[in-house]
Design a protein around this motif. Sequence first.
Motif, short mmCIF file in Angstrom:
data_model
loop_
_atom_site.label_atom_id
_atom_site.label_comp_id
_atom_site.label_asym_id
_atom_site.label_seq_id
_atom_site.Cartn_x
_atom_site.Cartn_y
_atom_site.Cartn_z
N ASN A 12 0.76 -1.36 -0.03
CA ASN A 12 0.00 0.01 -0.06
C ASN A 12 1.00 1.21 -0.10
O ASN A 12 0.38 2.25 -0.32
CB ASN A 12 -0.92 0.04 1.11
CG ASN A 12 -2.23 -0.91 0.88
OD1 ASN A 12 -3.02 -0.45 0.59
ND2 ASN A 12 -2.01 -1.96 1.58
N LEU A 13 2.09 1.27 0.44
CA LEU A 13 2.97 2.32 0.50
C LEU A 13 3.70 2.56 -0.97
O LEU A 13 4.11 3.72 -1.15
CB LEU A 13 4.11 2.05 1.33
CG LEU A 13 3.68 2.32 2.99
CD1 LEU A 13 4.92 1.82 3.71
CD2 LEU A 13 3.52 3.50 3.33
N ARG A 14 3.55 1.49 -1.81
CA ARG A 14 4.18 1.93 -3.09
C ARG A 14 3.87 2.99 -3.89
O ARG A 14 4.83 3.52 -4.64
CB ARG A 14 3.79 0.50 -4.00
CG ARG A 14 4.57 -0.56 -3.85
CD ARG A 14 4.15 -1.89 -4.31
NE ARG A 14 4.93 -3.11 -3.74
CZ ARG A 14 4.52 -4.23 -4.05
NH1 ARG A 14 3.31 -4.47 -4.75
NH2 ARG A 14 5.04 -5.47 -3.63
N PRO A 15 2.48 3.66 -3.77
CA PRO A 15 2.61 4.95 -4.50
C PRO A 15 3.30 6.02 -4.12
O PRO A 15 3.68 7.07 -4.83
CB PRO A 15 0.87 5.21 -4.20
CG PRO A 15 0.38 3.99 -4.00
CD PRO A 15 1.37 3.26 -3.32
N LEU A 16 4.04 5.95 -2.82
CA LEU A 16 4.57 6.97 -2.39
C LEU A 16 6.26 6.57 -2.70
O LEU A 16 7.33 7.45 -2.35
CB LEU A 16 4.83 6.83 -0.85
CG LEU A 16 3.44 7.36 -0.09
CD1 LEU A 16 3.68 7.44 1.14
CD2 LEU A 16 2.88 8.49 -0.94
N ALA A 17 6.49 5.76 -3.52
CA ALA A 17 7.78 5.24 -3.97
C ALA A 17 8.56 6.38 -4.73
O ALA A 17 9.79 6.52 -4.68
CB ALA A 17 7.96 3.88 -4.73
N GLY A 18 7.87 6.95 -5.38
CA GLY A 18 8.64 8.15 -6.21
C GLY A 18 8.81 9.47 -5.42
O GLY A 18 9.32 10.46 -6.01
N ARG A 19 8.34 9.49 -4.22
CA ARG A 19 8.28 10.65 -3.17
C ARG A 19 9.08 10.42 -1.99
O ARG A 19 9.80 9.14 -1.66
CB ARG A 19 6.96 11.18 -3.01
CG ARG A 19 5.85 11.31 -3.71
CD ARG A 19 4.55 11.53 -3.39
NE ARG A 19 4.54 12.32 -2.17
CZ ARG A 19 4.10 13.53 -2.68
NH1 ARG A 19 4.13 14.26 -3.79
NH2 ARG A 19 3.97 14.52 -1.67
N HIS A 20 9.61 11.47 -1.47
CA HIS A 20 10.62 11.61 -0.21
C HIS A 20 11.76 10.49 -0.25
O HIS A 20 11.98 9.76 0.29
CB HIS A 20 9.84 10.76 0.91
CG HIS A 20 8.31 11.59 1.18
ND1 HIS A 20 8.21 12.79 1.22
CD2 HIS A 20 7.17 10.81 0.87
CE1 HIS A 20 6.70 13.15 1.27
NE2 HIS A 20 6.14 12.00 1.06
N PRO A 21 12.69 11.05 -1.25
CA PRO A 21 13.91 10.37 -1.52
C PRO A 21 14.70 10.22 -0.44
O PRO A 21 15.58 9.26 -0.51
CB PRO A 21 14.54 10.92 -2.72
CG PRO A 21 14.10 12.45 -2.81
CD PRO A 21 12.64 12.27 -2.12
N ASP A 22 14.57 11.01 0.58
CA ASP A 22 15.38 10.94 1.90
C ASP A 22 15.31 9.88 2.81
O ASP A 22 15.72 9.83 3.59
CB ASP A 22 15.52 12.41 2.52
CG ASP A 22 14.36 12.73 3.16
OD1 ASP A 22 13.13 12.12 2.54
OD2 ASP A 22 14.12 13.56 3.92
N THR A 23 14.04 8.90 2.38
CA THR A 23 13.41 8.24 3.54
C THR A 23 13.56 6.61 2.97
O THR A 23 13.32 6.47 1.83
CB THR A 23 12.05 8.76 3.79
OG1 THR A 23 12.00 9.93 4.12
CG2 THR A 23 11.42 7.63 4.69
N VAL A 24 13.70 5.85 3.97
CA VAL A 24 13.62 4.43 3.74
C VAL A 24 12.39 3.77 4.65
O VAL A 24 12.73 4.05 6.04
CB VAL A 24 15.04 3.50 4.22
CG1 VAL A 24 14.67 2.29 4.18
CG2 VAL A 24 16.07 4.14 3.31
N ALA A 25 11.51 3.18 4.14
CA ALA A 25 10.45 2.82 5.13
C ALA A 25 10.49 1.34 5.41
O ALA A 25 10.76 0.59 4.46
CB ALA A 25 9.19 2.99 4.44
N LEU A 26 10.56 0.87 6.61
CA LEU A 26 10.95 -0.43 7.02
C LEU A 26 9.39 -0.93 7.26
O LEU A 26 8.96 -1.13 8.26
CB LEU A 26 11.70 -0.47 8.39
CG LEU A 26 11.95 -1.99 8.93
CD1 LEU A 26 12.40 -2.89 7.72
CD2 LEU A 26 12.90 -1.93 9.84
#
Length: 254
Positions: A12-26
């Motif tokens: 469900n988080l995949r739509p944000l994959a192109g945003r917030h390049p400074d972040t890694v979501a665990l």
Amino acid sequence: MDIVGNGFLARNLRPLAGRHPDTVALAAGVSWAGGTSDADFAREEALLHEVAGRCRDTGRRLLFFSTAATGMYGLADGPGREDVPVTPCTPYGAHKLALEGVLRDSGADHLILRLGHLVGPHQPEHQLLPTLVRQLREGVVRVHRGAARDLIGVEDVVTVVDHLLATGLRAETVNVASGFAVPVEDIVDHLEEALGLRARREFVRTGGRQHVISTEKLRALVPQTARMGFGPAYYRRILGDFTASVASDASAPA
């Protein structure tokens, strides 16, 4: 944003994959509040150490998902808040709280989100709502007497995550929930009506107590939540979306 994991939340988080390049979501690890496997806990801790180390070395922010459920706040006096010490009441809650400490001590930039009970299509079978649906179909549903759950739609969680990350927030812990505890009996009532099912209820005494998750901090950080419909009837909308997906899956050809 890089996403670690391929489960329900990660997808469900995949739509944000192109945003917030400074972040890694665990978005990987133990997702079952009833799970008590030491091996699973150890694997999640090892993964956190690994990902936190990479974030520390590269200067990226690690987004970690903890829990705001009964295991974390079930013994709290008053609404469960992020800014007061808590005493977990389940192995799962104790595990997540310990991992929060591991992350804070890692030296990595981070943001910790304590989640309510996520609701959405294609949830893992061991989670609350799929379990209740399965029991309803089998004719007997087990209800913990007096239990209540704060339900929040996974799409709304993704929207909140997007807003929180955009603020540049770091070194903080935030509850992400609706702020309303729904009696499990009411959840079962809604599922029965929506799916046209009836089942005998077996009540289980657990000795636990209801708790409410404080969303004061969330509402201050993300004022957009005022337009997301959180309130006493919010659960009906997200359960409606969930049961529509269940009915669709059931009618789909094999």
